[in-house]
Motif scaffolding. Sequence first.
Motif, mmCIF file in Angstrom:
data_model
loop_
_atom_site.group_PDB
_atom_site.id
_atom_site.type_symbol
_atom_site.label_atom_id
_atom_site.label_comp_id
_atom_site.label_asym_id
_atom_site.label_seq_id
_atom_site.Cartn_x
_atom_site.Cartn_y
_atom_site.Cartn_z
ATOM 1 N N LEU A 63 27.190 -16.314 1.358
ATOM 2 C CA LEU A 63 26.185 -16.895 2.283
ATOM 3 C C LEU A 63 25.940 -18.351 1.508
ATOM 4 O O LEU A 63 25.745 -19.402 2.391
ATOM 5 C CB LEU A 63 25.034 -16.450 2.545
ATOM 6 C CG LEU A 63 24.946 -14.874 3.316
ATOM 7 C CD1 LEU A 63 23.909 -14.120 3.497
ATOM 8 C CD2 LEU A 63 25.531 -15.269 4.646
ATOM 9 N N HIS A 64 25.589 -18.171 0.490
ATOM 10 C CA HIS A 64 25.284 -19.554 -0.265
ATOM 11 C C HIS A 64 26.345 -20.675 -0.273
ATOM 12 O O HIS A 64 26.266 -21.661 0.177
ATOM 13 C CB HIS A 64 24.847 -19.285 -1.724
ATOM 14 C CG HIS A 64 24.168 -20.520 -2.533
ATOM 15 N ND1 HIS A 64 23.067 -20.772 -2.072
ATOM 16 C CD2 HIS A 64 24.782 -21.173 -3.589
ATOM 17 C CE1 HIS A 64 22.630 -21.956 -2.838
ATOM 18 N NE2 HIS A 64 23.829 -22.439 -3.476
ATOM 19 N N ASN A 66 28.538 -20.810 1.794
ATOM 20 C CA ASN A 66 28.837 -21.455 3.036
ATOM 21 C C ASN A 66 27.474 -21.919 3.913
ATOM 22 O O ASN A 66 27.650 -22.185 5.145
ATOM 23 C CB ASN A 66 29.496 -20.170 4.251
ATOM 24 C CG ASN A 66 30.750 -20.068 3.569
ATOM 25 O OD1 ASN A 66 31.738 -20.777 4.055
ATOM 26 N ND2 ASN A 66 31.158 -19.138 2.739
ATOM 27 N N ARG A 67 26.573 -22.399 3.218
ATOM 28 C CA ARG A 67 25.261 -22.813 3.671
ATOM 29 C C ARG A 67 25.405 -24.001 4.763
ATOM 30 O O ARG A 67 24.521 -24.168 5.314
ATOM 31 C CB ARG A 67 24.200 -22.786 2.676
ATOM 32 C CG ARG A 67 24.447 -23.954 1.687
ATOM 33 C CD ARG A 67 23.317 -23.868 0.479
ATOM 34 N NE ARG A 67 23.540 -24.898 -0.674
ATOM 35 C CZ ARG A 67 24.634 -24.844 -1.537
ATOM 36 N NH1 ARG A 67 25.695 -23.850 -1.485
ATOM 37 N NH2 ARG A 67 24.766 -25.776 -2.134
ATOM 38 N N HIS A 68 26.411 -25.063 4.322
ATOM 39 C CA HIS A 68 26.651 -26.023 5.152
ATOM 40 C C HIS A 68 26.806 -25.720 6.514
ATOM 41 O O HIS A 68 27.021 -26.841 7.441
ATOM 42 C CB HIS A 68 27.676 -26.897 4.410
ATOM 43 C CG HIS A 68 28.653 -26.160 4.459
ATOM 44 N ND1 HIS A 68 29.093 -25.274 3.402
ATOM 45 C CD2 HIS A 68 30.146 -26.527 5.033
ATOM 46 C CE1 HIS A 68 30.323 -24.846 3.596
ATOM 47 N NE2 HIS A 68 30.918 -25.588 4.487
ATOM 48 N N TRP A 70 25.286 -23.384 8.432
ATOM 49 C CA TRP A 70 24.110 -22.918 9.379
ATOM 50 C C TRP A 70 23.914 -23.784 10.630
ATOM 51 O O TRP A 70 23.264 -23.245 11.533
ATOM 52 C CB TRP A 70 22.739 -22.647 8.565
ATOM 53 C CG TRP A 70 22.856 -21.702 7.719
ATOM 54 C CD1 TRP A 70 22.659 -21.682 6.254
ATOM 55 C CD2 TRP A 70 22.987 -19.918 7.779
ATOM 56 N NE1 TRP A 70 22.727 -20.399 5.681
ATOM 57 C CE2 TRP A 70 23.042 -19.453 6.646
ATOM 58 C CE3 TRP A 70 23.189 -19.399 8.990
ATOM 59 C CZ2 TRP A 70 22.905 -17.972 6.575
ATOM 60 C CZ3 TRP A 70 23.179 -18.062 8.933
ATOM 61 C CH2 TRP A 70 23.023 -17.376 7.758
ATOM 62 N N GLY A 71 24.115 -25.028 10.629
ATOM 63 C CA GLY A 71 23.899 -25.809 11.912
ATOM 64 C C GLY A 71 24.676 -25.774 12.901
ATOM 65 O O GLY A 71 24.614 -26.216 13.878
ATOM 66 N N LYS A 72 25.874 -24.908 12.679
ATOM 67 C CA LYS A 72 26.873 -24.872 13.636
ATOM 68 C C LYS A 72 26.836 -23.460 14.765
ATOM 69 O O LYS A 72 26.176 -22.426 14.187
ATOM 70 C CB LYS A 72 28.304 -24.731 13.110
ATOM 71 C CG LYS A 72 28.608 -25.913 12.504
ATOM 72 C CD LYS A 72 30.133 -26.040 12.411
ATOM 73 C CE LYS A 72 30.861 -27.465 12.080
ATOM 74 N NZ LYS A 72 30.619 -28.245 13.076
ATOM 75 N N PRO A 295 26.968 -16.008 13.035
ATOM 76 C CA PRO A 295 26.844 -17.270 12.632
ATOM 77 C C PRO A 295 28.200 -17.444 11.363
ATOM 78 O O PRO A 295 28.517 -16.249 10.952
ATOM 79 C CB PRO A 295 25.355 -16.935 11.659
ATOM 80 C CG PRO A 295 24.703 -16.209 12.513
ATOM 81 C CD PRO A 295 25.664 -15.268 13.167
ATOM 82 N N PRO A 297 28.280 -18.690 8.200
ATOM 83 C CA PRO A 297 28.150 -18.043 6.985
ATOM 84 C C PRO A 297 28.462 -16.431 7.024
ATOM 85 O O PRO A 297 28.722 -15.910 5.937
ATOM 86 C CB PRO A 297 26.795 -18.605 6.390
ATOM 87 C CG PRO A 297 26.500 -19.698 7.328
ATOM 88 C CD PRO A 297 27.169 -19.449 8.611
ATOM 89 N N VAL A 298 27.770 -15.955 7.913
ATOM 90 C CA VAL A 298 27.799 -14.360 8.171
ATOM 91 C C VAL A 298 29.405 -13.962 8.219
ATOM 92 O O VAL A 298 29.874 -13.029 7.676
ATOM 93 C CB VAL A 298 26.701 -13.919 9.224
ATOM 94 C CG1 VAL A 298 27.180 -12.520 9.333
ATOM 95 C CG2 VAL A 298 25.532 -14.262 8.675
#
Length: 411
Positions: A63-64, A66-68, A70-72, A295, A297-298
């Motif tokens: 998750l960390h 791929n944190r960039h 989260w906005g998608k 999402p 990152p998930v």
Amino acid sequence: MTAIFDAILPASVNDRLERLTDYPFTRLARLLADVTPSANVQPRVMSVGEPQHPPPAVIDETLHANRHLWGKYPPVNGTPELRAAITGWLGRRYGLPVGLIDADRDILPATGTREALFLLALAVVPRSKAGRTPAVLMPNPFYAVYEGAGLLAGADPVFLPATRETGFLPDLDALGPELLERTALVYLCSPSNPQGAAADRAYLARAIGLARRYGFVLAVDECYAEIWLDRPPVGALEVAAALPHDGHPLANLLVFHSLSKRSSAAGLRSGFVAGDPAVIATFSRVRSYSLTGMPLPVCAASAALWNDDAHVEENRALYRAKFEAAESALQGRFGYSRPDGGFFLWLDVGDGEAATRKLWAEGAIRVLPGAYLSRPVPGEPDPGAAFIRVALVQDPETVADACAALVRILD
Ligand SMILES: Cc1ncc(COP(=O)(O)O)c(C=O)c1O
């Protein structure tokens, strides 16, 4: 204001909701509202099937990393990497023939199996079938979502006894053509919640055959497939792969899987549905409106989990140890016999609601009355009323302790 609304809206906003029973945990909270557990006992919550083992560290790491993302907005069908990881796991777990699963057409990641099980009914229940109200069939007792899904999709839920006498799975040979002709959807659960019974090859082959003959969707909920005791339960996809067919090898079949139990990650909300590409396509259309997409990152964390089997082996060993602790406390009492899979004890205590109140009052042990997972069918005994469901989700010491206390209190 209220008067105006009363005049416009009927007594219930949606009459389908009126037929819906309160969710099992709402009923449990009501049952125990006036019961105070005895002092000085740490409560042991064994009512909810929520694994308490530490989730694998790879979740946080991925998750960390791929944190960039989260906005998608999440894509409806997840990512190619996730679908590939799921296809790889299905191949390893069930020894599927190469090419059976088309990762792009046959798989739909879901934000938890529950969401997919629920939405499926909206996608596949027609207005009528064989000129009558469609039926949605399910085992009795059953995972509550099946009933809610069927009812809210406008179908008649039909409850099929799954008792000790039927091997804790519905007796498929007891279903007559009149019912099967108007059946739009059948939910099966293997290993089953609550009893832990796994269907064998012949059973699943029969179910798939009926689905094809009578034109319904067979939804096999396999979300406990990785939590087994002595041998891995057979899966519906591997059974379908070996069956003769005159259309698609996965025709009429969907299976449902979850990371909640496999990877002790219920909060991640990650599972998938796989099977008949025509049904998957319809399902994707429904979800393109609800957009219960996963999402990004998930998706990445889920792919990492499906790619790894080592943490699952450790998880399984923990459950095995807990069943052994429970078995040495129970010594065969309350009709206990070792289930094929899952992590529940399904105990015949005579009166499940009374036992639940007593366990909470005298031992601060919270369990679920079997009757909240079953429905009475006219002319037959309620298959859950005598039972309690005990989830072995806590650490082994807590489970051993709670099972010993349960025996002291109920014996
Ligand atoms: C039989 C069954 N199916 C589905 C689910 C839902 O799992 P998820 O967390 O993937 O939504 C559960 C959860 O308890 C379950 O017991």
